[in-house]
Design a protein around this motif. Structure first.
Motif, short mmCIF file in Angstrom:
data_model
loop_
_atom_site.label_atom_id
_atom_site.label_comp_id
_atom_site.label_asym_id
_atom_site.label_seq_id
_atom_site.Cartn_x
_atom_site.Cartn_y
_atom_site.Cartn_z
N GLU A 106 63.61 -6.83 62.63
CA GLU A 106 64.86 -7.47 62.23
C GLU A 106 65.96 -6.44 62.40
N GLN A 107 66.83 -6.66 63.37
CA GLN A 107 67.75 -5.63 63.82
C GLN A 107 68.67 -5.10 62.74
N ILE A 108 69.23 -5.95 61.93
CA ILE A 108 70.20 -5.49 60.94
C ILE A 108 69.56 -4.54 59.94
N LYS A 109 68.33 -4.86 59.49
CA LYS A 109 67.63 -3.99 58.54
C LYS A 109 67.25 -2.67 59.20
N TYR A 110 66.77 -2.76 60.43
CA TYR A 110 66.38 -1.54 61.13
C TYR A 110 67.58 -0.62 61.36
N GLN A 111 68.70 -1.19 61.75
CA GLN A 111 69.88 -0.38 62.01
C GLN A 111 70.40 0.28 60.75
N LYS A 112 70.32 -0.40 59.61
CA LYS A 112 70.73 0.21 58.35
C LYS A 112 69.83 1.40 58.00
N LEU A 113 68.54 1.23 58.19
CA LEU A 113 67.61 2.33 57.93
C LEU A 113 67.90 3.51 58.84
N LYS A 114 68.11 3.23 60.09
CA LYS A 114 68.40 4.28 61.07
C LYS A 114 69.68 5.03 60.72
N LYS A 115 70.73 4.31 60.37
CA LYS A 115 72.00 4.93 60.03
C LYS A 115 71.89 5.77 58.75
N GLY A 116 71.06 5.32 57.81
CA GLY A 116 70.86 6.10 56.59
C GLY A 116 70.23 7.45 56.88
N VAL A 117 69.25 7.47 57.78
CA VAL A 117 68.64 8.74 58.19
C VAL A 117 69.67 9.62 58.88
N GLU A 118 70.49 9.01 59.72
CA GLU A 118 71.53 9.77 60.43
C GLU A 118 72.53 10.41 59.45
N LEU A 119 72.84 9.72 58.36
CA LEU A 119 73.76 10.28 57.37
C LEU A 119 73.17 11.55 56.74
N LYS A 120 71.90 11.53 56.41
CA LYS A 120 71.27 12.72 55.84
C LYS A 120 71.29 13.88 56.83
N LYS A 121 71.07 13.57 58.09
CA LYS A 121 71.12 14.63 59.11
C LYS A 121 72.54 15.16 59.28
N ASP A 122 73.53 14.30 59.12
CA ASP A 122 74.92 14.76 59.18
C ASP A 122 75.23 15.70 58.01
N ALA A 123 74.64 15.43 56.84
CA ALA A 123 74.82 16.33 55.69
C ALA A 123 74.20 17.69 55.99
N GLU A 124 73.02 17.68 56.59
CA GLU A 124 72.37 18.95 56.97
C GLU A 124 73.22 19.71 57.99
N PHE A 125 73.78 18.98 58.95
CA PHE A 125 74.64 19.59 59.96
C PHE A 125 75.85 20.26 59.30
N ALA A 126 76.46 19.58 58.34
CA ALA A 126 77.63 20.14 57.66
C ALA A 126 77.27 21.41 56.89
N ILE A 127 76.04 21.48 56.38
CA ILE A 127 75.59 22.67 55.64
C ILE A 127 75.44 23.86 56.58
N VAL A 128 74.83 23.67 57.75
CA VAL A 128 74.53 24.79 58.64
C VAL A 128 75.64 25.07 59.65
N ASP A 129 76.68 24.24 59.67
CA ASP A 129 77.81 24.46 60.56
C ASP A 129 78.66 25.61 60.01
N THR A 130 79.78 25.89 60.63
CA THR A 130 80.67 26.95 60.14
C THR A 130 82.08 26.38 59.98
N ASN A 131 82.25 25.51 59.02
CA ASN A 131 83.55 24.89 58.75
C ASN A 131 84.04 25.29 57.36
N ALA A 132 85.28 25.74 57.29
CA ALA A 132 85.88 26.11 56.01
C ALA A 132 86.21 24.86 55.20
N GLN A 133 86.41 25.05 53.92
CA GLN A 133 86.82 23.95 53.05
C GLN A 133 88.19 23.41 53.45
N VAL A 134 88.35 22.11 53.28
CA VAL A 134 89.63 21.46 53.52
C VAL A 134 89.92 20.54 52.33
N ALA A 135 91.11 20.66 51.76
CA ALA A 135 91.52 19.79 50.66
C ALA A 135 92.27 18.59 51.23
#
Length: 329
Positions: A106-135
């Motif tokens: 079922e595409q809609i459910k699968y895509q939501k699951l996939k995007k959720g995993v991608e969000l966690k990986k984006d959080a990991e990327f932000a941790i190991v990247d080299t970006n200063a804080q921005v307000a």
């Protein structure tokens, strides 16, 4: 041999049903070593703050009998803060595609699951990247490397970033000359951490740097080890190590696929004491149920807002400016 004339072959047929696997084989890795390793906490504001304090350095303490008291100055704790970062993934699937028998998923459910995993990986990327804080409205939390100033080893011309109490923001470090990962570099940072009071338990590196770490076994100052290979008819070549026990503690070496994204992420080897690092969510990842439906399609948005919290940067370390992708990059 020849095919008899007018044989009706499958390559000419128009009505044969295509055979597709009922499972979508997704090879993209889902592991997020640092994010999964640290404690998850909650924030009550978009600008969480905390206090960091240190003990006074040890000194001679010899007092005269009968002496009257004198009172030294009290050092206040230092106030630190970060900003929560909004992370989002969107998707849209047509009504016909969602209703279609798409390889049993079922595409809609699968895509939501996939995007959720991608969000966690984006959080990991932000941790190991080299970006200063921005307000401000487009807030960004500081990557781990922007906090570290005490237990660090950087290449020539490299310079620390760190937290600026005046601006309330971290600054990105200045990249230095890249060099190979060595046992000496690792020992140096572990010694600095031990002196600062850190108890490093984990070292997170790029896959290439993990392969370099394994070569430490050939160092003349490293004890050789042996263990029995699994029984069977096949012989095994064993050339791996996952734990380093040096003069100043024992660390587990974790390869991190996210750090292989580019040379920027791959150039650091992070030493972590989990007591001094956590990830806080102001808004945990969830679906925005108020997305309006327009047209013959299903829309969805997954959204979360969180930040890395460095409790005390003296409990963490980095061997920076490494060749992290190859021997020359």
């Amino acid at each position: 041999m020849a095919v008899v004339t007018n044989t009706f072959q499958s390559t000419s047929a128009k009505g044969n049903r295509e055979e597709l696997s009922s499972v979508i084989n997704r090879i993209t890795p889902e592991d997020t070593p640092i994010y999964s390793l640290v404690e998850k906490i909650s924030f009550d504001t978009t600008h969480p703050e905390w206090l960091v304090d240190d003990l006074a350095a040890p000194a001679a303490n010899i007092q005269q009998e009968g002496d009257d008291y004198t009172f030294g100055a009290t050092s206040p704790a230092t106030r630190y803060g970060t900003y929560t970062q909004i992370m989002r993934k969107e998707g849209i699937v047509s009504g016909s595609q969602d209703a279609n028998n798409n390889v049993g998923v079922e595409q809609i459910k699968y895509q939501k699951l996939k995007k959720g995993v991608e969000l966690k990986k984006d959080a990991e990327f932000a941790i190991v990247d080299t970006n200063a804080q921005v307000a401000g409205a487009t807030r960004e939390f500081g990557s781990l490397n922007t906090w570290l100033t005490t237990n660090v080893s950087r290449g020539a011309t490299g310079a620390n970033g760190g937290y600026n109490s005046g601006t309330g923001l971290t600054a990105a470090p200045t990249p230095g000359t890249q060099r190979a990962f060595t046992k000496t570099l690792l020992d140096t940072v572990m010694q600095a951490g031990y002196t600062s009071g850190a108890n490093f338990r984990h070292c997170v590196v790029s896959p290439y740097v993990k392969s370099v770490f394994v070569t430490f076994m050939s160092d003349t100052n490293v004890a050789s080890f042996r263990y029995a290979a699994s029984s069977g008819d096949s012989n095994s070549i064993i050339a791996n190590a996952d734990v380093y026990e040096g003069p100043f503690g024992k660390v587990m070496i974790h390869p991190n696929r996210v750090m292989a994204t580019s040379a920027t992420q791959a150039r650091n080897a992070f030493l972590i004491d989990p007591e001094h690092l956590s990830f806080g969510w102001f808004r945990k990842i969830k679906e925005d149920r108020d997305v309006a439906k327009t047209g013959d399609a299903q829309k969805f948005v997954l959204l979360g807002e969180g930040a890395l919290k460095v409790h005390n940067e003296k409990g963490l370390g980095v061997v920076a400016d490494l060749f992290g992708l190859t021997a020359a990059s």
